[in-house]
Design a protein around this motif. Structure first.
Motif, PDB file in Angstrom:
ATOM      1  N   PHE A  77     -14.013  27.523  13.756  1.00  0.00           N
ATOM      2  CA  PHE A  77     -12.869  26.932  14.444  1.00  0.00           C
ATOM      3  C   PHE A  77     -11.695  27.907  14.330  1.00  0.00           C
ATOM      4  O   PHE A  77     -10.925  27.869  13.369  1.00  0.00           O
ATOM      5  CB  PHE A  77     -12.494  25.584  13.831  1.00  0.00           C
ATOM      6  N   GLU A  78     -11.573  28.763  15.314  1.00  0.00           N
ATOM      7  CA  GLU A  78     -10.596  29.851  15.237  1.00  0.00           C
ATOM      8  C   GLU A  78      -9.160  29.340  15.195  1.00  0.00           C
ATOM      9  O   GLU A  78      -8.322  29.857  14.447  1.00  0.00           O
ATOM     10  CB  GLU A  78     -10.777  30.798  16.431  1.00  0.00           C
ATOM     11  N   GLU A  79      -8.868  28.311  15.991  1.00  0.00           N
ATOM     12  CA  GLU A  79      -7.502  27.788  16.040  1.00  0.00           C
ATOM     13  C   GLU A  79      -7.074  27.244  14.681  1.00  0.00           C
ATOM     14  O   GLU A  79      -5.955  27.508  14.211  1.00  0.00           O
ATOM     15  CB  GLU A  79      -7.407  26.681  17.096  1.00  0.00           C
ATOM     16  N   ILE A  80      -7.965  26.487  14.041  1.00  0.00           N
ATOM     17  CA  ILE A  80      -7.657  25.932  12.723  1.00  0.00           C
ATOM     18  C   ILE A  80      -7.481  27.054  11.708  1.00  0.00           C
ATOM     19  O   ILE A  80      -6.589  27.008  10.852  1.00  0.00           O
ATOM     20  CB  ILE A  80      -8.771  24.965  12.268  1.00  0.00           C
ATOM     21  N   PHE A  81      -8.319  28.074  11.808  1.00  0.00           N
ATOM     22  CA  PHE A  81      -8.218  29.217  10.895  1.00  0.00           C
ATOM     23  C   PHE A  81      -6.834  29.859  10.985  1.00  0.00           C
ATOM     24  O   PHE A  81      -6.186  30.109   9.961  1.00  0.00           O
ATOM     25  CB  PHE A  81      -9.299  30.244  11.230  1.00  0.00           C
ATOM     26  N   HIS A  82      -6.369  30.106  12.199  1.00  0.00           N
ATOM     27  CA  HIS A  82      -5.054  30.738  12.373  1.00  0.00           C
ATOM     28  C   HIS A  82      -3.925  29.815  11.892  1.00  0.00           C
ATOM     29  O   HIS A  82      -2.934  30.290  11.323  1.00  0.00           O
ATOM     30  CB  HIS A  82      -4.843  31.120  13.835  1.00  0.00           C
ATOM     31  N   ASP A  83      -4.087  28.513  12.107  1.00  0.00           N
ATOM     32  CA  ASP A  83      -3.088  27.557  11.608  1.00  0.00           C
ATOM     33  C   ASP A  83      -2.993  27.614  10.084  1.00  0.00           C
ATOM     34  O   ASP A  83      -1.891  27.591   9.513  1.00  0.00           O
ATOM     35  CB  ASP A  83      -3.449  26.130  12.041  1.00  0.00           C
ATOM     36  N   MET A  84      -4.146  27.677   9.429  1.00  0.00           N
ATOM     37  CA  MET A  84      -4.160  27.708   7.966  1.00  0.00           C
ATOM     38  C   MET A  84      -3.561  29.009   7.428  1.00  0.00           C
ATOM     39  O   MET A  84      -2.848  29.001   6.421  1.00  0.00           O
ATOM     40  CB  MET A  84      -5.590  27.535   7.444  1.00  0.00           C
ATOM     41  N   ILE A  85      -3.849  30.105   8.095  1.00  0.00           N
ATOM     42  CA  ILE A  85      -3.275  31.391   7.679  1.00  0.00           C
ATOM     43  C   ILE A  85      -1.754  31.343   7.781  1.00  0.00           C
ATOM     44  O   ILE A  85      -1.034  31.823   6.891  1.00  0.00           O
ATOM     45  CB  ILE A  85      -3.832  32.545   8.548  1.00  0.00           C
ATOM     46  N   PHE A  86      -1.258  30.740   8.848  1.00  0.00           N
ATOM     47  CA  PHE A  86       0.194  30.633   9.040  1.00  0.00           C
ATOM     48  C   PHE A  86       0.817  29.796   7.924  1.00  0.00           C
ATOM     49  O   PHE A  86       1.852  30.176   7.347  1.00  0.00           O
ATOM     50  CB  PHE A  86       0.495  30.003  10.405  1.00  0.00           C
ATOM     51  N   ILE A  87       0.193  28.662   7.614  1.00  0.00           N
ATOM     52  CA  ILE A  87       0.712  27.796   6.549  1.00  0.00           C
ATOM     53  C   ILE A  87       0.670  28.506   5.201  1.00  0.00           C
ATOM     54  O   ILE A  87       1.631  28.452   4.422  1.00  0.00           O
ATOM     55  CB  ILE A  87      -0.093  26.479   6.486  1.00  0.00           C
ATOM     56  N   LEU A  88      -0.430  29.181   4.918  1.00  0.00           N
ATOM     57  CA  LEU A  88      -0.563  29.872   3.632  1.00  0.00           C
ATOM     58  C   LEU A  88       0.450  31.005   3.498  1.00  0.00           C
ATOM     59  O   LEU A  88       1.030  31.202   2.417  1.00  0.00           O
ATOM     60  CB  LEU A  88      -1.988  30.403   3.470  1.00  0.00           C
ATOM     61  N   ASN A  89       0.689  31.737   4.564  1.00  0.00           N
ATOM     62  CA  ASN A  89       1.712  32.790   4.520  1.00  0.00           C
ATOM     63  C   ASN A  89       3.093  32.188   4.257  1.00  0.00           C
ATOM     64  O   ASN A  89       3.907  32.756   3.516  1.00  0.00           O
ATOM     65  CB  ASN A  89       1.728  33.574   5.837  1.00  0.00           C
ATOM     66  N   PHE A  90       3.338  31.040   4.858  1.00  0.00           N
ATOM     67  CA  PHE A  90       4.596  30.331   4.628  1.00  0.00           C
ATOM     68  C   PHE A  90       4.715  29.921   3.156  1.00  0.00           C
ATOM     69  O   PHE A  90       5.770  30.099   2.531  1.00  0.00           O
ATOM     70  CB  PHE A  90       4.650  29.101   5.534  1.00  0.00           C
TER      71      PHE A  90
END
Length: 247
Positions: free
Chosen positions: A155-168
């Motif tokens: 699930f690429e979209e979820i992956f990118h969402d999680m990366i964004f949250i983790l970077n935050f």
């Protein structure tokens, strides 16, 4: 993941072999002018077409099943590790004004309207936003877990969402390590990019919750009632505790 990669490699090689056989028959037909070879060359291509159609069907069915599994995983996580985060986030809202009771008693169309309104999020105060931010930090392992599931389920979209949250979260933790007595939100207010990131993360939390509520209300109303009832009860308990501390 390794098994899936091996399967994909076998599938690719199988397609290459069939394509090569078809080309071989065409070459023989070209050299010998035997029309029979031309017909033979079509057989591997027909097999390839069948493999593609069946493979595409199975892939869609598998992805649908993974989505269904993820939906129930989210139900479990939303009721446990993320319960307090969402309650704090909803309680901090100024606009739209949303409560779990309001969501539970709403029709599907009314929840969809709530979701539209949630495209523009406002919070009651910076301090309340800080509380939500720290809930995201506390839930760091949840985001890691969702990231791993996104990789597993592709699930690429979820992956990118999680990366964004983790970077935050890493930004917040870095600031807190250097400034343990300061609020991150006050520092972020000095930087447009930081505030944009905060609003995106916190706002997306509200939006994703409502998206999930719509999905459950539409497809699994019993699960919707159970989930929102749990949130409604937890929200009331939190409010009672807050009133007790305040008094």
């Amino acid at each position: 993941m390794k098994i899936k990669k091996i399967t994909e490699n076998i599938h690719t090689r199988f397609c290459i072999v069939l394509g090569s056989i078809s080309l071989l028959f065409l070459l023989i037909e070209y050299m010998t002018h035997l029309e029979f070879m031309f017909h033979l060359s079509a057989i591997p291509l027909e097999i390839l077409l069948g493999v593609f159609i069946v493979g595409n069907f199975l892939e869609k069915r598998e992805k649908k099943e993974r989505r269904r599994q993820l939906m129930f995983i989210k139900s479990c996580v939303f009721r446990s590790e993320l319960l307090n985060l969402f309650i704090v986030n909803f309680d901090a809202l100024k606009f739209p004004s949303l409560t779990m009771s309001k969501i539970r008693n709403a029709t599907l169309e009314e929840i969809r309207q709530m979701r539209k309104e949630a495209d523009t999020i406002e919070y009651q105060s910076p301090e309340m936003m800080e509380s939500v931010i720290m809930e995201y930090v506390k839930a760091e392992q949840v985001w890691h877990s969702f990231k791993e599931r996104a990789i597993t389920y592709n699930f690429e979209e979820i992956f990118h969402d999680m990366i964004f949250i983790l970077n935050f979260i890493y930004d917040v933790k870095a600031f807190k390590n250097n400034n343990p007595d300061k609020l991150f939100i006050y520092e972020a207010e000095k930087n447009i990019l930081f505030m944009g990131k905060i609003k995106k993360v916190l706002g997306a939390g509200i939006q994703k919750f409502l998206d999930y509520a719509i999905e459950l209300k539409e497809k699994h109303p019993d699960t919707f009632d159970e989930l929102i009832s749990d949130y409604e009860l937890a929200s009331k308990i939190r409010r009672i505790q807050s009133d007790g501390i305040g008094s």
